[in-house]
Design a protein around this motif. Structure first.
Motif, short mmCIF file in Angstrom:
data_model
loop_
_atom_site.label_atom_id
_atom_site.label_comp_id
_atom_site.label_asym_id
_atom_site.label_seq_id
_atom_site.Cartn_x
_atom_site.Cartn_y
_atom_site.Cartn_z
N ASN A 15 -11.72 -9.30 5.81
CA ASN A 15 -10.78 -9.91 4.86
C ASN A 15 -9.39 -9.35 5.13
N PRO A 16 -8.62 -9.96 6.05
CA PRO A 16 -7.30 -9.45 6.41
C PRO A 16 -6.34 -9.33 5.23
N SER A 17 -6.59 -10.07 4.16
CA SER A 17 -5.69 -9.98 3.01
C SER A 17 -5.82 -8.63 2.29
N THR A 18 -6.83 -7.84 2.64
CA THR A 18 -6.96 -6.50 2.05
C THR A 18 -6.07 -5.50 2.79
N GLY A 19 -5.19 -5.95 3.65
CA GLY A 19 -4.35 -5.13 4.52
C GLY A 19 -4.00 -3.74 4.03
N MET A 20 -3.20 -3.63 2.98
CA MET A 20 -2.76 -2.31 2.51
C MET A 20 -3.91 -1.50 1.93
N ILE A 21 -4.89 -2.17 1.34
CA ILE A 21 -6.06 -1.47 0.81
C ILE A 21 -6.82 -0.84 1.98
N ALA A 22 -7.03 -1.60 3.06
CA ALA A 22 -7.75 -1.09 4.23
C ALA A 22 -6.96 0.05 4.88
N ILE A 23 -5.65 -0.11 4.99
CA ILE A 23 -4.81 0.96 5.57
C ILE A 23 -4.87 2.20 4.69
N ALA A 24 -4.77 2.03 3.39
CA ALA A 24 -4.85 3.16 2.46
C ALA A 24 -6.21 3.83 2.55
N SER A 25 -7.24 3.04 2.69
CA SER A 25 -8.60 3.57 2.79
C SER A 25 -8.76 4.44 4.04
N VAL A 26 -8.29 3.92 5.17
CA VAL A 26 -8.39 4.71 6.42
C VAL A 26 -7.58 6.00 6.30
N ALA A 27 -6.35 5.91 5.80
CA ALA A 27 -5.50 7.10 5.67
C ALA A 27 -6.13 8.11 4.72
N ALA A 28 -6.60 7.64 3.57
CA ALA A 28 -7.17 8.54 2.57
C ALA A 28 -8.47 9.16 3.06
N PHE A 29 -9.35 8.34 3.67
CA PHE A 29 -10.62 8.88 4.13
C PHE A 29 -10.44 9.82 5.32
N THR A 30 -9.46 9.56 6.16
CA THR A 30 -9.21 10.47 7.29
C THR A 30 -8.68 11.81 6.78
N ALA A 31 -7.71 11.77 5.88
CA ALA A 31 -7.17 13.02 5.31
C ALA A 31 -8.24 13.76 4.53
N ALA A 32 -9.03 13.02 3.74
CA ALA A 32 -10.10 13.64 2.95
C ALA A 32 -11.19 14.21 3.86
N ALA A 33 -11.47 13.52 4.97
CA ALA A 33 -12.48 14.00 5.91
C ALA A 33 -12.09 15.35 6.50
N VAL A 35 -3.91 10.36 -1.87
CA VAL A 35 -3.40 9.50 -0.80
C VAL A 35 -3.64 8.01 -1.08
N PHE A 36 -4.86 7.64 -1.48
CA PHE A 36 -5.22 6.23 -1.58
C PHE A 36 -4.32 5.43 -2.52
N PRO A 37 -4.16 5.82 -3.80
CA PRO A 37 -3.38 4.96 -4.69
C PRO A 37 -1.91 4.82 -4.29
N ILE A 38 -1.36 5.88 -3.75
CA ILE A 38 0.06 5.82 -3.37
C ILE A 38 0.27 4.78 -2.26
N ILE A 39 -0.62 4.77 -1.28
CA ILE A 39 -0.48 3.80 -0.18
C ILE A 39 -0.95 2.42 -0.62
N ALA A 40 -2.10 2.34 -1.28
CA ALA A 40 -2.67 1.04 -1.65
C ALA A 40 -1.82 0.28 -2.65
N PHE A 41 -1.29 0.99 -3.64
CA PHE A 41 -0.58 0.32 -4.73
C PHE A 41 0.92 0.57 -4.71
N GLY A 42 1.38 1.41 -3.77
CA GLY A 42 2.80 1.64 -3.61
C GLY A 42 3.46 2.39 -4.75
N ALA A 43 2.69 3.16 -5.49
CA ALA A 43 3.25 3.89 -6.62
C ALA A 43 2.43 5.15 -6.89
N PHE A 44 3.09 6.14 -7.46
CA PHE A 44 2.41 7.35 -7.92
C PHE A 44 1.83 7.03 -9.29
#
Length: 170
Positions: free
Chosen positions: A82-100, A133-142
């Motif tokens: 689902n390409p429309s999940t773009g920022m959610i998928a990017i946030a997920s990768v960033a957050a899961f990589t940092a959390a890992a 990490v996730f909400p800041i990237i996914a939703f663009g806000a703290f």
């Protein structure tokens, strides 16, 4: 014959871990995309708590590099489905990589402890990092309330899943 059965069982178990890990991330990304930030709290308890425990099982089998690769793969699959999940998928990768990374460091520090202590101890650090990490990237806000509730949900969900998976591992 017995060694072959044990090998096949271990291989099946590892494949199930990979399938669960990737599926849970893809489902979580889709649900957050569809229902918004509040869904991330429910996902945090059910799906991400599960993923954090499964990630430690993957870490045991193929190391931290494998767990991080699985995170990238899940984000890529989520985006491809689902390409429309773009920022959610990017946030997920960033957050899961940092959390890992945080999870792996803690998991290694606790290496002399029981599996339950290692998993739940590493889930504390992984939950905090992922939730920042996730909400800041996914939703663009703290979003302090979302961050706090995600941390609580991930730690409690991880605890619940660790008891379930401990019984499954036995």
């Amino acid at each position: 014959m017995c060694n072959s059965i044990q090998h096949n069982t271990a291989t099946w178990s590892a494949k199930m871990n990979y399938l669960i890990y990737i599926s849970a991330i893809c489902i979580a990304n889709f649900l957050v995309f569809t229902f918004g930030p509040m869904m991330s709290i429910i996902n945090s308890f059910v799906l991400i708590g599960l993923d954090m425990v499964v990630r430690d099982s993957i870490h045991d089998k193929i190391g931290i590099g494998g767990a991080m690769f699985m995170s990238l793969l899940a984000g890529g699959i989520s985006y491809a489905i689902n390409p429309s999940t773009g920022m959610i998928a990017i946030a997920s990768v960033a957050a899961f990589t940092a959390a890992a990374i945080a999870d792996a460091v803690t998991y290694q520090v606790l290496s002399g402890k029981s599996w339950m202590r290692r998993v739940n101890g590493s889930n504390v650090s992984g939950s905090i990092v992922d939730s920042m990490v996730f909400p800041i990237i996914a939703f663009g806000a703290f979003m302090p309330a979302i961050i706090i509730w995600q941390i609580v949900a991930k730690m409690s969900g991880g605890l619940m899943w660790s008891f379930i998976i401990k019984r499954w591992r036995a």
